[in-house]
Motif scaffolding. Sequence first.
Motif, mmCIF file in Angstrom:
data_model
loop_
_atom_site.group_PDB
_atom_site.id
_atom_site.type_symbol
_atom_site.label_atom_id
_atom_site.label_comp_id
_atom_site.label_asym_id
_atom_site.label_seq_id
_atom_site.Cartn_x
_atom_site.Cartn_y
_atom_site.Cartn_z
ATOM 1 N N HIS A 112 -0.129 13.583 2.598
ATOM 2 C CA HIS A 112 1.282 13.171 2.675
ATOM 3 C C HIS A 112 1.467 11.901 1.866
ATOM 4 N N GLN A 113 1.646 12.053 0.559
ATOM 5 C CA GLN A 113 1.735 10.860 -0.278
ATOM 6 C C GLN A 113 3.123 10.238 -0.158
ATOM 7 N N THR A 163 4.380 6.873 5.506
ATOM 8 C CA THR A 163 3.426 7.982 5.570
ATOM 9 C C THR A 163 2.181 7.659 6.376
ATOM 10 N N ALA A 164 1.947 6.386 6.669
ATOM 11 C CA ALA A 164 0.784 5.974 7.468
ATOM 12 C C ALA A 164 1.254 4.976 8.522
ATOM 13 N N PRO A 165 2.045 5.448 9.488
ATOM 14 C CA PRO A 165 2.571 4.524 10.498
ATOM 15 C C PRO A 165 1.446 3.822 11.250
ATOM 16 N N GLY A 166 1.597 2.537 11.401
ATOM 17 C CA GLY A 166 0.608 1.729 12.102
ATOM 18 C C GLY A 166 -0.456 1.141 11.209
ATOM 19 N N MET A 167 -0.552 1.600 9.972
ATOM 20 C CA MET A 167 -1.541 1.029 9.057
ATOM 21 C C MET A 167 -1.111 -0.370 8.649
ATOM 22 N N ARG A 168 -2.089 -1.272 8.567
ATOM 23 C CA ARG A 168 -1.803 -2.659 8.172
ATOM 24 C C ARG A 168 -2.753 -3.068 7.060
ATOM 25 N N VAL A 169 -2.263 -3.862 6.130
ATOM 26 C CA VAL A 169 -3.092 -4.383 5.054
ATOM 27 C C VAL A 169 -2.845 -5.872 4.899
ATOM 28 N N ALA A 170 -3.855 -6.547 4.372
ATOM 29 C CA ALA A 170 -3.746 -7.967 4.029
ATOM 30 C C ALA A 170 -4.665 -8.210 2.845
ATOM 31 N N PHE A 210 0.843 -1.196 0.000
ATOM 32 C CA PHE A 210 0.000 0.000 0.000
ATOM 33 C C PHE A 210 0.873 1.239 0.000
ATOM 34 N N GLU A 211 0.286 2.322 -0.513
ATOM 35 C CA GLU A 211 0.938 3.629 -0.535
ATOM 36 C C GLU A 211 -0.129 4.686 -0.342
#
Length: 893
Positions: free
Chosen positions: A676-677, A683-690, A669-670
């Motif tokens: 803040h791209q 740029t998104a500390p703590g964000m998680r994806v699966a 992810f981005e």
Amino acid sequence: MRRLALPVIAAALAAWLVPAPPSAADPPPPAPAAARHTGDGRLDVLFVGAHPDDEAGSLSTLGQWGEDAGARVGVLTVTRGEGGGNAAGTEEGPPLGLLREDEERRAVGKAGVRDVHYLDKVDFYYTVSTPLTQDVWDHAASLEKVVRVVRETRPKVIVTMEPAPLPGQHGNHQEAARLASEAYFAAADPRVLPGVRTWAPGRLFTSGGASGPAGSACASAFTPDDPGAVVYGVWGGRASARNGGKTWAQVEREAQRVYVSQGWGGFPDAPSDPGEIGCDYFTQAHSRVPFTPGNRDAAAMLEGALAPAAGGLPAGTGFSLTTGSFGVTAGGAFTVTAHARSPKALPDAKAALSVPRGWTVSGSGALGTVGGGRERTATFTVRPPATAGPGRVRIEGALRSARGSGGTATSVEVRPEVTGALEPLPRVADFDGWAARTGLPATTGRVKRVLTLGSGRSREVRVDLANATGSARSGTVTLGLPKGFAAAPASRPYELAAGRTGSVTFTVTNTDAALPTSNAGGDGGDYPVTVTTTGGPGTPDRQRGALELVPVAELPKAAAAPTVDGREEPGEYPGKALDLSRLWEGTACGSAADCSATGKVTWTDDALHVLVAVRDDTPGTVLGADDCKRHWRTDAVEIGIDPRGDSENTSTTFKTGILPRTSDGGPCFERDADHHQGAGPETAPGMRVAATVSEPYTGYTVEAEIPFRALPAAVDPERMGLDLFVYDSDTRDKTGQTRIGWSTWGGVQGDPYRWGLAALPGHTPPPGLPTAAPPPVMPTDAAASVNSPQSIVQAAGTGIPLAGGPAAPPSDTARIVGRPAVSGGTTTFRFRATGPGTAYAHVWDGKVLGTKKITVAGAGTRSVTLPGATGVLAVAFQARGGGTASSTARLTG
């Protein structure tokens, strides 16, 4: 599709080469036999755009002017497009910008255009906002650069893009057009950029402004968008002798295919039957020179500026009209002033006006002897009849003298004595103010007034009033709404003093929540609104606008945080599923199996949780983890969050693009085009994806956890802006075909005001989060002309400094001296400096073979060696005190 390789452009290279100036100690190498540049860099026509490829839809016209009218055509591009996508490789940022510069130079070369100037401004991302673009580009500094280029190149005609904020119109494009328009006026103003000789281009055009049939009749049988405007159509079906008899439409198409990085390499041929080819349309925004209204020749837009005007007036004659006011009233008098000047005497000159039937004109129009370059004026009083209906009309002028005659035109808008209009969006209000300040009021009024409203909800709606008369007026304002909407109260009274403005407000409610939302409702998403204002003696003013319904959702809190594993387990997402299958751009899905999706959103104390399930029958390109950016190039999910639900543009929002899989196996992810791209983990500390991808392939599921602290501001639990988009690609060439989502209009990814609205009942934002987003972190890394051999070669050939800047002063400059020595795959050269600065040396033969940055402490001659031994040595010097110098030398073994 294969990765783009930059070809060796031997012919163009030789043509651009200009030898270094000779010195007594170091005789220069002989000039290349094919050195044929425009010399002083002067142009007849200058096209101004924001990105490489912005000129691509006008190349048929620009090419015809070059071939048939002998016009020297150039392009000014504000950025090098380093913020765009790349369907040809993994380059991004400045390397992508230099790649796109090469594409642009080769593309426009097919239409005979050789000079392309860049301003080195950053292409930061897609936005619909001109104010944001002005901030990032520093409008004042950019305008100075454009003015300098205009004064250096001295074009007679400027052509640019659409300046108005029409739906889906890129904010960078709007700002490029604003810069071109302002420079058209400012370049002639000695108070601007003193010390650089002024220049007054003759005519200014913006793209578009009409629709018409296919075939040669498109140049004469078109319908202007504005009946008062001067509009031209240039047919693309004419044959080009320089291009083997191909139609100019086909030449343009082949030029467009050069933009491989933008996924244009597969564009189909233009129609083989010229009768199926249409016109490029352009609207005249301003003219200083005489021309023939109604002339429909292919080169009519050049008349009076590049080509002599019909009627025999001396070259350099100026003739134009100005009005005391753009808005006029039926029965009310206004002034029209004719302005004339000529380098040669025009004895007994007289101006005359042609106005619509029933209008009256008083004034002799006598100008006396016009000559010596001094302006003479004649003022008329014009009065429409009391029965004149509202709308725009053209006023034409004629200049007659013993030495010839010429014409011109302007327009006014007949308005009711009191007008009432739906409040404008901020971007529209900003544009209208700019147009008035710049002197281009006729460019306004083409953007429909629209306001968004949540399905089943209410909002305040303001109507802006204006009294154009010299006496007080009173009356009522009524909103006409379609079925399913109601206004409270039904009407509002008002009182306005003479010449004053005011407003009234209504509460508008969507009373039928079953009405379709987004682009599925009304007419293309617009539910019509009619504002009726009484108060004058004639017919009431009626102006049209629209309401756009956006979907709403209530997001319940999760009992426990969902497990981020790309799967939905029972009870994880308690809310209703959101339908994400509505098309907003691209090719419609062939079936639900082809592309469709649902989304679910919930929240916990610390984060939002999003699950998107996508059905898809053909996987797109699987990108590498190092290419996790520009997610619209392949299958992807985008999440847009406007924490306060009030953002004017996406710089105060959170937007993330998620690829369901990469060549490394997992998702990535981005953040893109937001506060803040950049790379997601940074740029998104703590964000998680699966994500899970079905095998055999029938689609994928993406799951994301987005901490509230990663958002630019605290969420308003009553009206958080939210949108979910799905990008579908069925090819392997890194180009998308279909875009579907929840709240859907063309260009909606840049329109947070048209995103859906979500409520988070019971949500309390984490402590310390601001209620307004701080200033965004914007990209600043632009490709620089000093790092572009092609720009350096052009600057050395024309003498026009790099990037719209000044030339380095003689006391602080540098150049190549002598003949470079080539040996063992390297080049050694000497260059002489008169002061401190930085030199950028490149060996280039269609691709960069070697490059070196050299710090110059002071005056002197030094020897430098760098890789590469073929092609051209291009050196740019950036003086410490400002200004650049460019020199080149041909490399021979």
